[in-house]
Design an enzyme around this catalytic site. Sequence first.
Site, PDB file in Angstrom:
ATOM      1  N   SER A  79      -2.274 -11.488  38.267  1.00 57.29           N
ATOM      2  CA  SER A  79      -3.711 -11.652  38.451  1.00 57.29           C
ATOM      3  C   SER A  79      -4.081 -13.131  38.471  1.00 57.29           C
ATOM      4  O   SER A  79      -5.187 -13.490  38.837  1.00 57.29           O
ATOM      5  CB  SER A  79      -4.447 -10.979  37.301  1.00 57.29           C
ATOM      6  OG  SER A  79      -4.214 -11.706  36.106  1.00 57.29           O
ATOM      7  N   GLY A  80      -3.123 -13.968  38.059  1.00 59.36           N
ATOM      8  CA  GLY A  80      -3.437 -15.382  37.936  1.00 59.36           C
ATOM      9  C   GLY A  80      -3.890 -15.732  36.531  1.00 59.36           C
ATOM     10  O   GLY A  80      -4.057 -16.889  36.190  1.00 59.36           O
ATOM     11  N   GLY A  81      -4.081 -14.716  35.706  1.00 55.89           N
ATOM     12  CA  GLY A  81      -4.476 -14.936  34.312  1.00 55.89           C
ATOM     13  C   GLY A  81      -3.255 -15.272  33.466  1.00 55.89           C
ATOM     14  O   GLY A  81      -2.118 -15.175  33.926  1.00 55.89           O
ATOM     15  N   VAL A  82      -3.518 -15.635  32.226  1.00 56.33           N
ATOM     16  CA  VAL A  82      -2.431 -16.129  31.388  1.00 56.33           C
ATOM     17  C   VAL A  82      -1.441 -15.011  31.022  1.00 56.33           C
ATOM     18  O   VAL A  82      -0.224 -15.224  31.042  1.00 56.33           O
ATOM     19  CB  VAL A  82      -2.993 -16.875  30.145  1.00 56.33           C
ATOM     20  CG1 VAL A  82      -3.811 -15.993  29.259  1.00 56.33           C
ATOM     21  CG2 VAL A  82      -1.886 -17.534  29.360  1.00 56.33           C
ATOM     22  N   ASP A  83      -1.925 -13.794  30.784  1.00 61.23           N
ATOM     23  CA  ASP A  83      -1.018 -12.732  30.326  1.00 61.23           C
ATOM     24  C   ASP A  83       0.009 -12.351  31.397  1.00 61.23           C
ATOM     25  O   ASP A  83       1.215 -12.331  31.138  1.00 61.23           O
ATOM     26  CB  ASP A  83      -1.793 -11.471  29.901  1.00 61.23           C
ATOM     27  CG  ASP A  83      -2.882 -11.776  28.896  1.00 61.23           C
ATOM     28  OD1 ASP A  83      -2.819 -12.863  28.289  1.00 61.23           O
ATOM     29  OD2 ASP A  83      -3.788 -10.946  28.719  1.00 61.23           O
ATOM     30  N   SER A  84      -0.485 -12.031  32.585  1.00 63.67           N
ATOM     31  CA  SER A  84       0.472 -11.599  33.606  1.00 63.67           C
ATOM     32  C   SER A  84       1.374 -12.760  34.023  1.00 63.67           C
ATOM     33  O   SER A  84       2.548 -12.556  34.338  1.00 63.67           O
ATOM     34  CB  SER A  84      -0.227 -10.970  34.816  1.00 63.67           C
ATOM     35  OG  SER A  84      -1.064 -11.890  35.468  1.00 63.67           O
ATOM     36  N   HIS A 113      -3.761  -5.324   0.600  1.00 64.34           N
ATOM     37  CA  HIS A 113      -3.236  -5.796   1.886  1.00 64.34           C
ATOM     38  C   HIS A 113      -3.250  -7.319   1.967  1.00 64.34           C
ATOM     39  O   HIS A 113      -4.273  -7.904   2.302  1.00 64.34           O
ATOM     40  CB  HIS A 113      -4.064  -5.217   3.038  1.00 64.34           C
ATOM     41  CG  HIS A 113      -3.840  -3.760   3.231  1.00 64.34           C
ATOM     42  ND1 HIS A 113      -2.774  -3.262   3.945  1.00 64.34           N
ATOM     43  CD2 HIS A 113      -4.525  -2.684   2.785  1.00 64.34           C
ATOM     44  CE1 HIS A 113      -2.812  -1.950   3.941  1.00 64.34           C
ATOM     45  NE2 HIS A 113      -3.866  -1.566   3.236  1.00 64.34           N
ATOM     46  N   LYS A 130      -3.276 -12.859  21.730  1.00 66.32           N
ATOM     47  CA  LYS A 130      -3.574 -13.806  22.815  1.00 66.32           C
ATOM     48  C   LYS A 130      -3.181 -15.254  22.483  1.00 66.32           C
ATOM     49  O   LYS A 130      -2.599 -15.938  23.316  1.00 66.32           O
ATOM     50  CB  LYS A 130      -5.081 -13.741  23.122  1.00 66.32           C
ATOM     51  CG  LYS A 130      -5.484 -14.503  24.360  1.00 66.32           C
ATOM     52  CD  LYS A 130      -5.629 -13.556  25.510  1.00 66.32           C
ATOM     53  CE  LYS A 130      -5.971 -14.243  26.799  1.00 66.32           C
ATOM     54  NZ  LYS A 130      -5.987 -13.237  27.887  1.00 66.32           N
ATOM     55  N   CYS A 167       0.827  -1.203   0.000  1.00 65.47           N
ATOM     56  CA  CYS A 167       0.000   0.000   0.000  1.00 65.47           C
ATOM     57  C   CYS A 167       0.870   1.267   0.000  1.00 65.47           C
ATOM     58  O   CYS A 167       1.532   1.537  -0.985  1.00 65.47           O
ATOM     59  CB  CYS A 167      -0.960  -0.063   1.180  1.00 65.47           C
ATOM     60  SG  CYS A 167      -2.262   1.154   1.075  1.00 65.47           S
TER      61      CYS A 167
END
Length: 514
Positions: free
Chosen positions: A223-228, A169, A370, A83
Amino acid sequence: MSTSSGIIVLDFGGQYTQLIARRIREHHVRSAILPFNTPVEELRQRAPEGIVLSGGPSSVFEEGAPHSDPAILQMGVPVLGICYGQQLISHQLGGTVRPAPTREYGRAHLEVVEKSALFSNVPAQLPVWMSHGDNVEKLPAGFRLTARTGSALGAIEDAARKIYAVQFHPEVRHTAHGEQILANFLFEVCHAKPDWVPQAFIEQTIKEIQEKVKDGIAICALSGGVDSTVAATLVHRAIGDRLHCVFVNNGLLRKNEFGSVTATMRRLGLNLIPVDATERFLKKLEGVSEPEKKRKIIGNEFIEVFEEESKKLARLGNVDWLVQGTLYPDVIESVSVRGPSAVIKSHHNVGGLPETMRMKLIEPLRELFKDEVRRVGADLGLDPELIGRQPFPGPGLAVRVLGDVSAEKLELLREADAIVQEEISAASLYESIWQSFAVLLPVRSVGVMGDQRTYGYTIALRAVHSEDGMTADWVRLPYEVLERISNRIVNEVRGISRVVYDITSKPPGTIEWE
Ligand code: XMP
């Protein structure tokens, strides 16, 4: 393990720059994004296997439009302009670019008119995605047209110099065979090596963190979540126990969550500071029913707890670094992440911390999506349950107890929610659902159990499919699952007399009820 140098994507501020980098990684080729004005010497040092010039919102004629060093086109390294990248290449190599009489946005029809390495194994006609307002009118010397769309040059190339450019694109899914076109550039033109796997990302990231965080202490809010957890694990592998992870029980977690997350984090070897601040949070929330006010109170209280913990750590050294599990979708769209003109706006899960605490950020996941984070997590050896965890909001159950929050209501919700999780898992649905949970409504209704009249609260059951939380559709849960959840909640949770199922999509609804 050493990997090849990969592809460099020069960022001209296009909204798809990250997507280009991601698509390249999907072919297991390493990719890095650098600002458009990266000096040619730096590019030479990095010895990339190829360079992609991204799209961008500007027009090449505009005052102050971003121009990369023209010497890049003389390096002998294969280049693909996308582009804006196509217009810039044409402009810099002596072609003519003019504002298009009709601008093309969205779907267009591409016709391949000449044989080209870029289009090998691609049909001669295909739908592509365009978004541009300028046209290349006269090709630079040495170039030929290989594909066209109604009103624009679809693709041009100088195969001898290995310079290719497309007006559409290839990185977006609306472009048919875009994946093949990119693969052709990577493997037929650049001869890139497909040796970029999560393990390579892990090693590279650890090395970068070690170079950056030479001394001082780093702190992370888990936080116990996957990211942190993935972010903390990477940083821990890099700097060991100089990383301290604070895990706050705000009293708004799910059943047994504080204990189980603490155990998991310890098992991972993280240097963990679990803080039970339940009472503080619940006290501050007393009598507050307005959702945004609840969020604010929780956010502020969190910062206070976190600051207290970081002050305690100061006895061990300077707490200079803050680790955050920010992902690319958290970085607000449509601003260039690396380009110099960029305004970087991050969504900080622990809102406001960096300003008040003046710490430098470590965000090892800010260029990943993610599903890429989940793959990295798997390669780091994290438990499948942790990696597959559904997202859970920072303000926790406070936004799922509608209206004012109390310890009693939280307890009811926790029990009902645990039943939802158990039954969804038992039906093997947990992983395929974006989020499934219970909401406690402040609505009471009459029921009858045995010979007793009951008058209890209502649980709304919510289960949604989603790609990224931006849009969502309610899950067509099997009747038997709905039946089991409803029966169990009304029978096992005293104080709940009715269960309803939320069949609203997003938009117009939101995923959470508050
Ligand atoms: P909504 O309800 O806006 O939710 O459709 C979209 C996604 O965001 C999560 N969510 C939050 N996450 N703090 C968070 O960390 C919040 O205040 C918050 N509110 C909503 C929600 O669970 C869903 O995944």
